[in-house]
Design a protein around this motif. Structure first.
Motif, PDB file in Angstrom:
ATOM      1  N   TYR A   6       6.454   5.222  -1.812  1.00  0.00           N
ATOM      2  CA  TYR A   6       5.770   5.282  -3.106  1.00  0.00           C
ATOM      3  C   TYR A   6       5.281   3.867  -3.402  1.00  0.00           C
ATOM      4  O   TYR A   6       6.021   3.020  -3.881  1.00  0.00           O
ATOM      5  CB  TYR A   6       6.722   5.756  -4.201  1.00  0.00           C
ATOM      6  CG  TYR A   6       7.291   7.140  -4.003  1.00  0.00           C
ATOM      7  CD1 TYR A   6       6.456   8.250  -3.840  1.00  0.00           C
ATOM      8  CD2 TYR A   6       8.662   7.350  -3.988  1.00  0.00           C
ATOM      9  CE1 TYR A   6       6.981   9.528  -3.668  1.00  0.00           C
ATOM     10  CE2 TYR A   6       9.206   8.623  -3.819  1.00  0.00           C
ATOM     11  CZ  TYR A   6       8.358   9.700  -3.655  1.00  0.00           C
ATOM     12  OH  TYR A   6       8.875  10.963  -3.492  1.00  0.00           O
ATOM     13  N   ASN A   7       4.016   3.618  -3.091  1.00  0.00           N
ATOM     14  CA  ASN A   7       3.479   2.258  -3.083  1.00  0.00           C
ATOM     15  C   ASN A   7       2.851   1.906  -4.429  1.00  0.00           C
ATOM     16  O   ASN A   7       1.761   2.385  -4.759  1.00  0.00           O
ATOM     17  CB  ASN A   7       2.448   2.121  -1.958  1.00  0.00           C
ATOM     18  CG  ASN A   7       1.918   0.704  -1.810  1.00  0.00           C
ATOM     19  OD1 ASN A   7       2.286  -0.202  -2.558  1.00  0.00           O
ATOM     20  ND2 ASN A   7       1.035   0.501  -0.851  1.00  0.00           N
ATOM     21  N   PHE A   8       3.532   1.054  -5.197  1.00  0.00           N
ATOM     22  CA  PHE A   8       3.013   0.565  -6.471  1.00  0.00           C
ATOM     23  C   PHE A   8       2.732  -0.941  -6.406  1.00  0.00           C
ATOM     24  O   PHE A   8       2.779  -1.627  -7.423  1.00  0.00           O
ATOM     25  CB  PHE A   8       3.999   0.878  -7.601  1.00  0.00           C
ATOM     26  CG  PHE A   8       4.103   2.358  -7.903  1.00  0.00           C
ATOM     27  CD1 PHE A   8       3.190   2.966  -8.744  1.00  0.00           C
ATOM     28  CD2 PHE A   8       5.106   3.132  -7.337  1.00  0.00           C
ATOM     29  CE1 PHE A   8       3.275   4.331  -9.023  1.00  0.00           C
ATOM     30  CE2 PHE A   8       5.202   4.489  -7.601  1.00  0.00           C
ATOM     31  CZ  PHE A   8       4.284   5.099  -8.458  1.00  0.00           C
ATOM     32  N   ALA A  14      -2.251   0.116  -2.422  1.00  0.00           N
ATOM     33  CA  ALA A  14      -2.372   1.387  -1.705  1.00  0.00           C
ATOM     34  C   ALA A  14      -3.821   1.668  -1.301  1.00  0.00           C
ATOM     35  O   ALA A  14      -4.754   1.384  -2.055  1.00  0.00           O
ATOM     36  CB  ALA A  14      -1.846   2.516  -2.586  1.00  0.00           C
ATOM     37  N   THR A 338      -1.035   1.368 -10.555  1.00  0.00           N
ATOM     38  CA  THR A 338      -1.431   2.756 -10.286  1.00  0.00           C
ATOM     39  C   THR A 338      -2.912   2.832  -9.935  1.00  0.00           C
ATOM     40  O   THR A 338      -3.667   3.598 -10.534  1.00  0.00           O
ATOM     41  CB  THR A 338      -1.119   3.627 -11.517  1.00  0.00           C
ATOM     42  OG1 THR A 338      -1.709   3.010 -12.687  1.00  0.00           O
ATOM     43  CG2 THR A 338       0.369   3.744 -11.748  1.00  0.00           C
ATOM     44  N   VAL A 342      -3.345   5.417  -5.458  1.00  0.00           N
ATOM     45  CA  VAL A 342      -1.956   5.830  -5.674  1.00  0.00           C
ATOM     46  C   VAL A 342      -1.954   7.321  -6.023  1.00  0.00           C
ATOM     47  O   VAL A 342      -2.576   7.722  -7.011  1.00  0.00           O
ATOM     48  CB  VAL A 342      -1.293   5.007  -6.788  1.00  0.00           C
ATOM     49  CG1 VAL A 342       0.106   5.527  -7.086  1.00  0.00           C
ATOM     50  CG2 VAL A 342      -1.243   3.535  -6.393  1.00  0.00           C
ATOM     51  N   SER A 346       3.081  10.300  -6.427  1.00  0.00           N
ATOM     52  CA  SER A 346       3.874   9.072  -6.541  1.00  0.00           C
ATOM     53  C   SER A 346       4.193   8.760  -7.997  1.00  0.00           C
ATOM     54  O   SER A 346       5.305   8.337  -8.337  1.00  0.00           O
ATOM     55  CB  SER A 346       3.125   7.898  -5.907  1.00  0.00           C
ATOM     56  OG  SER A 346       2.999   8.064  -4.517  1.00  0.00           O
TER      57      SER A 346
END
Length: 362
Positions: A6-8, A14, A338, A342, A346
C-alpha cells in the motif's frame, strides 16, 4: 506477483500498475525495434513519436489553449525556482510570492537571491493550516509575475480556486497535484510540475508556458536555463530523460483511459473521502493538520495524541504493508499521499486500519 505494498510515498510515488506492466513488457524490445527505448537515439523517429505524443496528450488532457508551449525539462521543480526569476524577473520590477508552506517558501527564497520580491499573501500567521483567500492575494500593478504553489505536499493543503491577477502574469507550481482535477490553464502564464508524483518517475519536469511570457524572457541567461532554448527544439536541444518521458507518455494515456481529468477528480475525491472520514469520525483520536476548506486531494496530514502513539501507528501499519505514512521530517506526524495512481483499495485499507487502530488504542 507477490502482494503489492500500500504505497503512500510522497514522491517518487505510486505509478499505475498497468503502466508498470506495459513498461516491463517493452523494456528489452520497444515496439519490435530490437532495442530498449533507453538505448535508442533521442533523434530517432521512434523517440520523437513518443515525445510528440506526450506533448499532445498534455495539451489534450489539460485543455491547453493556443499560444502555449509544452516543454519537458530536467532539474525538477527546484531548478524552476531559479529559472523563473532568471528569465522573467528583470531589474526594476518585483515578483509576488504567495506563501503557503515549505515549497512556496523555497521558491520565494530562491527568487529573493535573484531579484526584487514581495509577499503577495501568506498563511504563516495560522501556521499554514489554510490557504490564503483568493481575494487576499496582492498582484501589484507592474509586477513581473505572481507565483503560487497549488498544493503543499508537506502541509497537506491545496488551492480550491486560483486568483485572477489581471495583466500580471500568474505562475503556478503544480508539482504535487498536476492532473488530479481540471484546471483552467489560461489563468496562468506558466505552470510547472516535477513528474514524480502524478505524471511518472523522477527525471523530467513539465512546463507549460505562454508565448506572450516567452517573449518577455531575459536574453542574458545561460543557454540551458532559457525557456526559448527548449521551446525552439521541442525539448530536444540536448539528450532528454528518455525513459522518464516514455513512462509519462504511458501515464498520460492511462489518465485519458480513466475519463480524463474529470474522471481523475471524482476518483480522487472518492478515495480521499475514506481517509478524511476516518479522521473526522474518530472523536479527536486523529486530528487533521489542515482546515477543512484547504484540505488536499493529494496529501492527507494528521496527528495522533502522543509521539508514542504515532510511533506505534507507524510500526503496526508497516507490518500490514503500508509504506510512506510517516510525516515529513520538518513537521512530523502522519501523511498519506494519495496521488492519482494510488488505488481506491489502498485508501480503503488505510481507512479500515485507522478505524481498527483507534478501536484498540482509543
Amino acid at each position: 506477483m507477490a502482494k503489492r505494498a500500500y504505497n503512500f510515498n510522497p514522491g517518487p510515488a505510486a505509478l499505475p500498475l498497468e503502466v508498470l506492466q506495459q513498461a516491463q513488457e517493452e523494456f528489452v524490445d520497444f515496439q519490435g525495434i530490437g532495442m530498449s527505448i533507453m538505448e535508442i537515439s533521442h533523434r530517432s523517429k521512434q523517440y520523437e513519436q513518443v515525445n510528440d505524443e506526450a506533448q499532445s496528450l498534455v495539451k489534450e488532457l489539460l485543455g491547453v489553449p493556443a499560444g502555449y508551449q509544452v516543454l519537458f525539462l530536467q532539474g525538477g521543480a527546484s531548478t524552476q525556482f531559479a529559472m523563473i526569476p532568471m528569465n522573467f524577473l528583470p531589474q526594476g520590477k518585483a515578483a509576488g510570492y504567495v506563501l503557503t508552506g515549505s515549497w512556496a517558501d523555497k521558491a520565494y527564497t530562491e527568487a529573493k537571491g535573484i531579484g526584487e520580491t514581495y509577499v503577495a499573501a501568506t498563511g504563516e500567521a495560522g501556521g499554514f493550516r489554510s490557504i490564503p483567500a483568493v481575494s487576499d492575494i496582492e498582484a501589484r500593478p507592474g509586477s513581473a509575475y505572481v507565483h503560487l504553489t497549488s498544493n503543499e505536499t508537506i502541509a497537506g493543503s491545496q488551492f480550491a480556486a486560483y486568483p485572477d491577477t489581471g495583466s500580471v502574469p500568474l505562475i503556478g507550481d503544480f508539482s504535487s497535484d498536476i492532473m488530479c482535477r481540471p484546471v483552467d490553464v489560461s489563468k496562468f502564464s506558466l505552470l510547472y510540475a516535477g513528474a514524480q508524483k502524478n505524471l511518472g518517475p523522477s527525471g523530467v519536469t513539465l512546463v507549460i508556458v505562454s508565448d506572450e511570457l516567452l517573449g518577455q524572457a531575459s536574453k542574458g541567461v545561460p543557454t540551458m536555463l532559457r525557456y526559448d532554448t527548449h521551446s525552439k527544439t521541442k525539448s530536444l536541444y540536448n539528450t532528454p530523460p528518455v525513459y522518464s518521458v516514455y513512462i509519462m507518455n504511458l501515464v498520460l494515456k492511462w489518465i485519458k483511459g480513466k475519463g480524463g481529468l474529470e474522471g481523475m477528480e471524482q476518483f480522487n475525491r472518492d478515495k480521499t473521502k475514506l481517509i478524511y472520514d476516518a479522521i473526522d469520525g474518530s472523536g479527536g483520536f486523529y486530528q487533521g493538520l489542515v482546515d477543512a476548506n484547504s484540505r488536499s486531494l493529494m496529501n492527507i496530514t494528521f496527528a495522533l495524541g502522543s509521539e508514542e502513539l504515532e510511533k506505534k501507528f507507524i510500526q503496526e501499519s508497516e507490518k500490514e504493508g503500508f509504506v510512506g505514512l510517516k510525516g515529513h521530517r520538518d513537521v512530523g506526524h502522519m501523511r498519506a499521499s494519495t496521488y492519482n495512481a494510488v488505488p481506491y483499495e489502498s485508501c480503503k485499507a488505510l481507512a479500515d486500519f485507522m478505524n481498527e487502530f483507534r478501536q484498540r488504542n482509543g
